[in-house]
Design a protein around this motif. Structure first.
Motif, PDB file in Angstrom:
ATOM      1  N   ARG A   1      90.275  39.633  30.650  1.00  0.00           N
ATOM      2  CA  ARG A   1      90.199  41.095  30.680  1.00  0.00           C
ATOM      3  C   ARG A   1      89.566  41.591  31.979  1.00  0.00           C
ATOM      4  NH1 ARG A   1      89.241  40.611  25.045  1.00  0.00           N
ATOM      5  NH2 ARG A   1      86.972  40.614  25.321  1.00  0.00           N
ATOM      6  N   LEU A   2      88.570  40.869  32.478  1.00  0.00           N
ATOM      7  CA  LEU A   2      87.950  41.240  33.752  1.00  0.00           C
ATOM      8  C   LEU A   2      88.964  41.141  34.897  1.00  0.00           C
ATOM      9  CD1 LEU A   2      84.442  39.554  33.539  1.00  0.00           C
ATOM     10  CD2 LEU A   2      84.892  41.968  33.893  1.00  0.00           C
ATOM     11  N   GLU A   3      89.716  40.017  34.890  1.00  0.00           N
ATOM     12  CA  GLU A   3      90.734  39.865  35.933  1.00  0.00           C
ATOM     13  C   GLU A   3      91.779  40.971  35.848  1.00  0.00           C
ATOM     14  OE1 GLU A   3      92.427  36.006  35.833  1.00  0.00           O
ATOM     15  OE2 GLU A   3      90.645  35.012  36.649  1.00  0.00           O
TER      16      GLU A   3
ATOM     17  N   GLU B   1      94.215  45.901  37.944  1.00  0.00           N
ATOM     18  CA  GLU B   1      94.537  47.322  37.794  1.00  0.00           C
ATOM     19  C   GLU B   1      93.911  48.154  38.903  1.00  0.00           C
ATOM     20  OE1 GLU B   1      93.291  48.520  33.927  1.00  0.00           O
ATOM     21  OE2 GLU B   1      94.742  47.261  32.868  1.00  0.00           O
ATOM     22  N   MET B   2      92.648  47.854  39.267  1.00  0.00           N
ATOM     23  CA  MET B   2      91.982  48.593  40.339  1.00  0.00           C
ATOM     24  C   MET B   2      92.724  48.425  41.665  1.00  0.00           C
ATOM     25  SD  MET B   2      87.989  47.777  39.481  1.00  0.00           S
ATOM     26  CE  MET B   2      87.403  48.604  40.957  1.00  0.00           C
ATOM     27  N   ILE B   3      93.124  47.168  41.957  1.00  0.00           N
ATOM     28  CA  ILE B   3      93.835  46.902  43.211  1.00  0.00           C
ATOM     29  C   ILE B   3      95.182  47.620  43.216  1.00  0.00           C
ATOM     30  CG2 ILE B   3      94.958  45.104  44.572  1.00  0.00           C
ATOM     31  CD1 ILE B   3      92.694  43.210  43.665  1.00  0.00           C
ATOM     32  N   LYS B   4      95.917  47.548  42.081  1.00  0.00           N
ATOM     33  CA  LYS B   4      97.223  48.219  42.004  1.00  0.00           C
ATOM     34  C   LYS B   4      97.094  49.723  42.215  1.00  0.00           C
ATOM     35  CE  LYS B   4      99.904  45.047  39.099  1.00  0.00           C
ATOM     36  NZ  LYS B   4     100.565  44.867  37.801  1.00  0.00           N
ATOM     37  N   LYS B   5      96.099  50.326  41.514  1.00  0.00           N
ATOM     38  CA  LYS B   5      95.916  51.782  41.630  1.00  0.00           C
ATOM     39  C   LYS B   5      95.562  52.190  43.056  1.00  0.00           C
ATOM     40  CE  LYS B   5      94.545  52.706  36.838  1.00  0.00           C
ATOM     41  NZ  LYS B   5      93.444  53.118  35.942  1.00  0.00           N
ATOM     42  N   SER B   6      94.708  51.392  43.697  1.00  0.00           N
ATOM     43  CA  SER B   6      94.309  51.718  45.058  1.00  0.00           C
ATOM     44  C   SER B   6      95.476  51.587  46.028  1.00  0.00           C
ATOM     45  CB  SER B   6      93.155  50.807  45.484  1.00  0.00           C
ATOM     46  OG  SER B   6      92.680  51.189  46.738  1.00  0.00           O
ATOM     47  N   LEU B   7      96.291  50.533  45.852  1.00  0.00           N
ATOM     48  CA  LEU B   7      97.462  50.353  46.722  1.00  0.00           C
ATOM     49  C   LEU B   7      98.478  51.478  46.524  1.00  0.00           C
ATOM     50  CD1 LEU B   7      97.963  46.502  46.410  1.00  0.00           C
ATOM     51  CD2 LEU B   7      97.377  47.751  48.483  1.00  0.00           C
TER      52      LEU B   7
ATOM     53  N   GLU C   1      88.768  51.704  50.383  1.00  0.00           N
ATOM     54  CA  GLU C   1      88.486  52.432  49.144  1.00  0.00           C
ATOM     55  C   GLU C   1      87.833  51.539  48.099  1.00  0.00           C
ATOM     56  OE1 GLU C   1      91.615  53.930  46.146  1.00  0.00           O
ATOM     57  OE2 GLU C   1      91.079  55.693  47.308  1.00  0.00           O
ATOM     58  N   LEU C   2      88.261  50.279  48.057  1.00  0.00           N
ATOM     59  CA  LEU C   2      87.711  49.344  47.075  1.00  0.00           C
ATOM     60  C   LEU C   2      86.377  48.754  47.514  1.00  0.00           C
ATOM     61  CD1 LEU C   2      91.018  47.499  46.150  1.00  0.00           C
ATOM     62  CD2 LEU C   2      89.661  48.908  44.607  1.00  0.00           C
ATOM     63  N   GLY C   3      86.029  48.962  48.795  1.00  0.00           N
ATOM     64  CA  GLY C   3      84.753  48.449  49.266  1.00  0.00           C
ATOM     65  C   GLY C   3      84.767  46.961  49.567  1.00  0.00           C
TER      66      GLY C   3
END
Length: 419
Positions: A376-378, A383-389, A402-404
């Motif tokens: 679930r963490l992965e 999801e964070m990487i996809k949304k940012s891209l 943006e992701l730091g």
């Protein structure tokens, strides 16, 4: 000697903020020397202007000026890019190649995002700074170069040193002179000047009348935080120039082009995540899971004690264990344990054999739950990487900011998760 105002006109630098003027003054003063300079400032503040000023005012101005984005070059090839390689040094090295330090001999090299350099490359760079020597990848021959190095970073190198990601001796060799460029939010009086300059440039580029801001719009402009600094301001000016048919811009119109201050993910701007943050979160979750597992075993132990010895004796000998599981009540020296153990006793008697027979299955289930938690963490990370891209239209550099994380780390995670 060139004045600050003359340098601003020559390099099209807009603004009168004292901190900005001081940075330009320091660049003018150090230019005739060969000492190393470290330019410090947030992403988008215009750090690339300082090395150009230094090079143009130095005795090296007729030599080559090479700007290298250290964060954009893959770790496996950066040594070859900077120092060159011999034929056959690695797969794909079909010929001898000159590196930037060889090509720029007698000139200036600007190392942008120097904090992203791998530690092995930092060792090579330190040798160049100390005695002007380097060795090509795949070679044993020492070569000499006479290069002036100006570096820049938007990360806190002291933090990187503490984490073991940047060499302390290299930091002190690079930062003989520090030049700090202030963020745009500290240059409030310059923001409108910059916007007018960008608006005029885009009006000329797209052959349309320039934008005009009313007083309310100017106030909105100055109060906004501008996390992306000058780069973000320029993008907003271009958007409005292209999309707005009405050239008189009000506060409401301008506000519609500004992102909400709180719209980004928690990890994006305020607290930049390092490469170890995701693993730290996993460690915390593992600790919670192991604590829960320990509590469950304690509860099983207490229940078996209840079945064998009765509640009164158990309360006397297991006070600490009871308090740990059930807590303590305020203004009451004894824990009211009569009802809950009785219920637990009935349940335990009916399921005692199943506990014993399925103990292996119980442990297996715990392991599965832990693995599912990791998955679930992965998934959250993906999801964070996809949304940012998606938000940055596939631009890895912007998404990484943006992701730091570094662009190299983002590239590795894209490969890892097959995005």
């Amino acid at each position: 000697m060139d004045t600050v105002q003359a340098i601003k006109q020559r390099f099209e630098i807009i603004g009168n903020e004292p901190k900005l003027n001081r940075a330009i003054e320091k660049a003018i003063q150090v230019a005739p020397t060969d000492i190393s300079v470290l330019v410090v400032g947030e992403s988008g503040v215009g750090k690339e202007s300082i090395p150009k000023i230094i090079h143009s005012l130095s005795h090296r101005k007729h030599g080559k000026y090479i700007a290298v984005n250290c964060g954009a070059i893959p770790e496996g090839t950066i040594d070859s890019e900077l120092f060159g390689h011999e034929k056959g040094a690695f797969t794909g090295a079909t010929g001898t190649r000159e590196g930037y330090f060889e090509v720029a001999d007698g000139g200036t090299i600007f190392l942008d995002e120097v904090g992203e350099l791998p530690l092995t490359t930092q060792v090579r760079l330190l040798r160049v700074l100390e005695n002007g020597e380097f060795i090509k990848v795949g070679s044993s021959q020492v070569q000499k170069t006479d290069v002036r190095i100006v570096a820049a970073t938007n990360v806190n190198l002291f933090d990187a040193i503490e984490k073991g990601k940047f060499r302390e001796d290299l930091y002190y060799r690079l930062s003989t002179v520090d030049i700090l460029l202030p963020p745009l939010r500290d240059r409030k009086d310059d923001i409108h000047l910059l916007f007018r300059k960008f608006a005029a440039d885009f009006a000329s580029k797209y052959k349309m009348p320039p934008l005009k801001l009313d007083e309310g719009a100017v106030q909105v402009l100055q109060k906004f935080r501008w996390s992306g600094n000058i780069r973000q301001l320029r993008n907003v000016a271009e958007q409005i120039s292209v999309l707005e048919t009405n050239r008189d811009i009000t506060a409401a119109i301008l506000q519609s082009y500004l992102p909400s201050e709180g719209s980004n993910l928690p990890s994006v701007i305020k607290n930049k995540k390092s490469d170890g943050d995701f693993s730290n979160e996993r460690e915390i979750l593992y600790k919670v899971l192991f604590d829960m597992k320990s509590d469950l075993h304690d509860l099983k132990k207490l229940t078996l004690e209840l079945m064998e010895n009765g509640s009164s004796k158990v309360q006397e000998t297991n006070k600490n264990l009871i308090t740990k599981i059930y807590g303590s009540k305020e203004n009451d020296s004894e824990i009211d344990f009569e009802e809950e153990p009785r219920t637990a006793l009935i349940a335990s008697q009916s399921n005692e054999e199943s506990y014993q027979e399925n103990d292996d299955n119980y442990l297996f289930a715990e392991t599965v739950e832990e693995e599912e938690e990791v998955l679930r963490l992965e998934q959250k990370e993906i999801e964070m990487i996809k949304k940012s891209l998606e938000k940055n239209k596939g631009k890895r550099k912007a998404a990484a900011d943006e992701l730091g994380i570094s662009e190299r780390t983002l590239y590795r995670k894209i490969k890892q998760f097959d995005l």
